[in-house]
Design a protein around this motif. Structure first.
Motif, PDB file in Angstrom:
ATOM      1  N   ARG A 153       0.835  -1.203   0.000  1.00  0.00           N
ATOM      2  CA  ARG A 153       0.000   0.000   0.000  1.00  0.00           C
ATOM      3  C   ARG A 153       0.867   1.249   0.000  1.00  0.00           C
ATOM      4  O   ARG A 153       0.526   2.246  -0.643  1.00  0.00           O
ATOM      5  CB  ARG A 153      -0.943  -0.015   1.211  1.00  0.00           C
ATOM      6  CG  ARG A 153      -1.828   1.234   1.338  1.00  0.00           C
ATOM      7  CD  ARG A 153      -2.626   1.521   0.067  1.00  0.00           C
ATOM      8  NE  ARG A 153      -3.540   0.476  -0.273  1.00  0.00           N
ATOM      9  CZ  ARG A 153      -4.822   0.432   0.120  1.00  0.00           C
ATOM     10  NH1 ARG A 153      -5.313   1.397   0.862  1.00  0.00           N
ATOM     11  NH2 ARG A 153      -5.592  -0.567  -0.258  1.00  0.00           N
ATOM     12  N   ILE A 154       1.982   1.222   0.714  1.00  0.00           N
ATOM     13  CA  ILE A 154       2.893   2.364   0.711  1.00  0.00           C
ATOM     14  C   ILE A 154       3.398   2.625  -0.710  1.00  0.00           C
ATOM     15  O   ILE A 154       3.474   3.769  -1.168  1.00  0.00           O
ATOM     16  CB  ILE A 154       4.083   2.118   1.666  1.00  0.00           C
ATOM     17  CG1 ILE A 154       3.607   2.208   3.127  1.00  0.00           C
ATOM     18  CG2 ILE A 154       5.201   3.129   1.424  1.00  0.00           C
ATOM     19  CD1 ILE A 154       4.652   1.793   4.146  1.00  0.00           C
ATOM     20  N   GLU A 156       4.594   0.838  13.346  1.00  0.00           N
ATOM     21  CA  GLU A 156       5.412   1.910  12.771  1.00  0.00           C
ATOM     22  C   GLU A 156       5.264   1.944  11.253  1.00  0.00           C
ATOM     23  O   GLU A 156       5.187   3.022  10.646  1.00  0.00           O
ATOM     24  CB  GLU A 156       6.875   1.705  13.168  1.00  0.00           C
ATOM     25  CG  GLU A 156       7.144   1.943  14.655  1.00  0.00           C
ATOM     26  CD  GLU A 156       8.543   1.519  15.077  1.00  0.00           C
ATOM     27  OE1 GLU A 156       9.289   0.988  14.210  1.00  0.00           O
ATOM     28  OE2 GLU A 156       8.878   1.698  16.254  1.00  0.00           O
ATOM     29  N   LEU A 157       5.177   0.764  10.654  1.00  0.00           N
ATOM     30  CA  LEU A 157       4.962   0.691   9.208  1.00  0.00           C
ATOM     31  C   LEU A 157       3.570   1.197   8.845  1.00  0.00           C
ATOM     32  O   LEU A 157       3.384   1.881   7.836  1.00  0.00           O
ATOM     33  CB  LEU A 157       5.142  -0.756   8.738  1.00  0.00           C
ATOM     34  CG  LEU A 157       5.203  -1.003   7.225  1.00  0.00           C
ATOM     35  CD1 LEU A 157       6.426  -0.319   6.620  1.00  0.00           C
ATOM     36  CD2 LEU A 157       5.245  -2.501   6.947  1.00  0.00           C
ATOM     37  N   CYS A 208       2.507   4.254   6.455  1.00  0.00           N
ATOM     38  CA  CYS A 208       1.535   4.069   5.382  1.00  0.00           C
ATOM     39  C   CYS A 208       0.425   5.119   5.469  1.00  0.00           C
ATOM     40  O   CYS A 208       0.029   5.699   4.461  1.00  0.00           O
ATOM     41  CB  CYS A 208       0.935   2.658   5.475  1.00  0.00           C
ATOM     42  SG  CYS A 208      -0.150   2.220   4.115  1.00  0.00           S
ATOM     43  N   SER A 209      -0.053   5.388   6.674  1.00  0.00           N
ATOM     44  CA  SER A 209      -1.112   6.391   6.862  1.00  0.00           C
ATOM     45  C   SER A 209      -0.634   7.779   6.440  1.00  0.00           C
ATOM     46  O   SER A 209      -1.395   8.557   5.867  1.00  0.00           O
ATOM     47  CB  SER A 209      -1.561   6.424   8.327  1.00  0.00           C
ATOM     48  OG  SER A 209      -2.205   5.233   8.696  1.00  0.00           O
ATOM     49  N   SER A 210       0.618   8.071   6.733  1.00  0.00           N
ATOM     50  CA  SER A 210       1.143   9.400   6.402  1.00  0.00           C
ATOM     51  C   SER A 210       1.272   9.599   4.897  1.00  0.00           C
ATOM     52  O   SER A 210       1.185  10.723   4.409  1.00  0.00           O
ATOM     53  CB  SER A 210       2.507   9.607   7.074  1.00  0.00           C
ATOM     54  OG  SER A 210       3.497   8.774   6.495  1.00  0.00           O
ATOM     55  N   LYS A 211       1.437   8.502   4.163  1.00  0.00           N
ATOM     56  CA  LYS A 211       1.625   8.605   2.720  1.00  0.00           C
ATOM     57  C   LYS A 211       0.361   8.301   1.925  1.00  0.00           C
ATOM     58  O   LYS A 211       0.094   8.932   0.899  1.00  0.00           O
ATOM     59  CB  LYS A 211       2.742   7.652   2.277  1.00  0.00           C
ATOM     60  CG  LYS A 211       3.107   7.786   0.801  1.00  0.00           C
ATOM     61  CD  LYS A 211       4.339   6.969   0.451  1.00  0.00           C
ATOM     62  CE  LYS A 211       4.737   7.175  -1.009  1.00  0.00           C
ATOM     63  NZ  LYS A 211       5.944   6.407  -1.372  1.00  0.00           N
ATOM     64  N   HIS A 260      -9.224   8.891  11.729  1.00  0.00           N
ATOM     65  CA  HIS A 260      -7.792   9.004  11.501  1.00  0.00           C
ATOM     66  C   HIS A 260      -7.197   9.645  12.749  1.00  0.00           C
ATOM     67  O   HIS A 260      -7.270  10.854  12.945  1.00  0.00           O
ATOM     68  CB  HIS A 260      -7.492   9.889  10.287  1.00  0.00           C
ATOM     69  CG  HIS A 260      -7.880   9.261   8.994  1.00  0.00           C
ATOM     70  ND1 HIS A 260      -7.156   8.248   8.416  1.00  0.00           N
ATOM     71  CD2 HIS A 260      -8.920   9.484   8.158  1.00  0.00           C
ATOM     72  CE1 HIS A 260      -7.715   7.885   7.279  1.00  0.00           C
ATOM     73  NE2 HIS A 260      -8.785   8.618   7.107  1.00  0.00           N
ATOM     74  N   VAL A 261      -6.599   8.844  13.633  1.00  0.00           N
ATOM     75  CA  VAL A 261      -5.994   9.353  14.856  1.00  0.00           C
ATOM     76  C   VAL A 261      -4.679   8.644  15.079  1.00  0.00           C
ATOM     77  O   VAL A 261      -4.366   7.637  14.457  1.00  0.00           O
ATOM     78  CB  VAL A 261      -6.905   9.127  16.092  1.00  0.00           C
ATOM     79  CG1 VAL A 261      -8.193   9.886  15.953  1.00  0.00           C
ATOM     80  CG2 VAL A 261      -7.203   7.646  16.289  1.00  0.00           C
TER      81      VAL A 261
END
Length: 236
Positions: free
Chosen positions: A150-151, A189-190, A194-197, A227-228
């Motif tokens: 997904r990243i 952490e991964l 992924c959420s940030s990207k 999204h938290v």
């Protein structure tokens, strides 16, 4: 026309473990991870064609089939490779290749299928890593691969990597992956990367869900998940 219904939680465990019927053809329990992923996407397509809402699948039920693939490679090679270290290395390499191919199958199938209602299946993958699960190590590998792919994203018609709309991802936070020194913090952490990207996954606290739903943890459809930050959700 047959009656259609809204959203559903698919009992993928029963259909994979005990077999299912698609188009009047018996589909027996898969003997490998790759086949299990293919069968799962066929089930997704059939369900999507019979309803107008979303569907959710708990990805941990694929763990058994990744182990079946590992066992298959061990059986196939143990009479050929005498060195235990070399055997283990070869088996892990083959399993990693099948793992990546299986997850890619899920991504590509969901994003290229066109169901009878004229759209791609509205699917949520529930990334629930239960430490007490017999196949926890295999499930950890599957979730890790889903997040990595997904990243990276999926190429569009111009060959540019983009964020796919589906499948939606919902990541479950437990004590062992809440970024407080747990065994599976590296996967969280991964997930955060992924959420940030890619904006997904969303996060759910197993602890809070058990309080509300009589000790049960299960997947939502994904539409309203917040999204938290993972640590904020777990400690809420």
């Amino acid at each position: 026309m047959q009656s259609i219904f809204n959203c559903c939680l698919i009992d993928i465990k029963d259909m994979l473990d005990n077999g299912t019927v698609i188009n009047k053809r018996m589909i027996e329990s898969p003997k490998s991870f790759q086949v299990a992923c293919t069968v799962m996407t066929q089930i997704i397509a059939q369900v999507a064609s019979s309803q107008y809402g979303g569907q959710s699948i708990d990805i941990r039920h694929l763990g058994k089939y990744l182990r079946r693939s590992r066992d298959k490679y061990v059986t196939m090679l143990e009479g050929v490779i005498s060195s235990k270290a070399e055997l283990s290395q070869t088996v892990e390499a083959l399993m990693a290749k099948e793992l990546a191919s299986g997850v890619q199958t899920i991504q590509y199938q969901i994003n290229t299928l066109m169901t009878t209602n004229g759209q791609s299946p509205f699917v949520t993958l529930f990334l629930n890593l239960d430490e007490t699960d017999e196949y926890a190590e295999e499930v950890a590998l599957i979730i890790e691969e889903i997040l990595k792919q997904r990243i990276q994203g999926i190429k569009n018609e111009k060959g540019i990597y983009t964020t796919p709309t589906f499948p939606k991802l919902v990541y479950v936070l437990h004590e062992h992956n809440c970024l407080e020194g747990g065994k599976y913090d590296y996967i969280t952490e991964l997930a955060v990367e992924c959420s940030s990207k890619r904006l997904y996954p969303d996060y759910i606290s197993a602890k809070e869900m058990r309080k509300i739903y009589e000790g049960n943890v299960f997947s939502p459809m994904g539409q309203g998940t917040a999204h938290v930050k993972p640590c904020e959700l777990l400690c809420a």
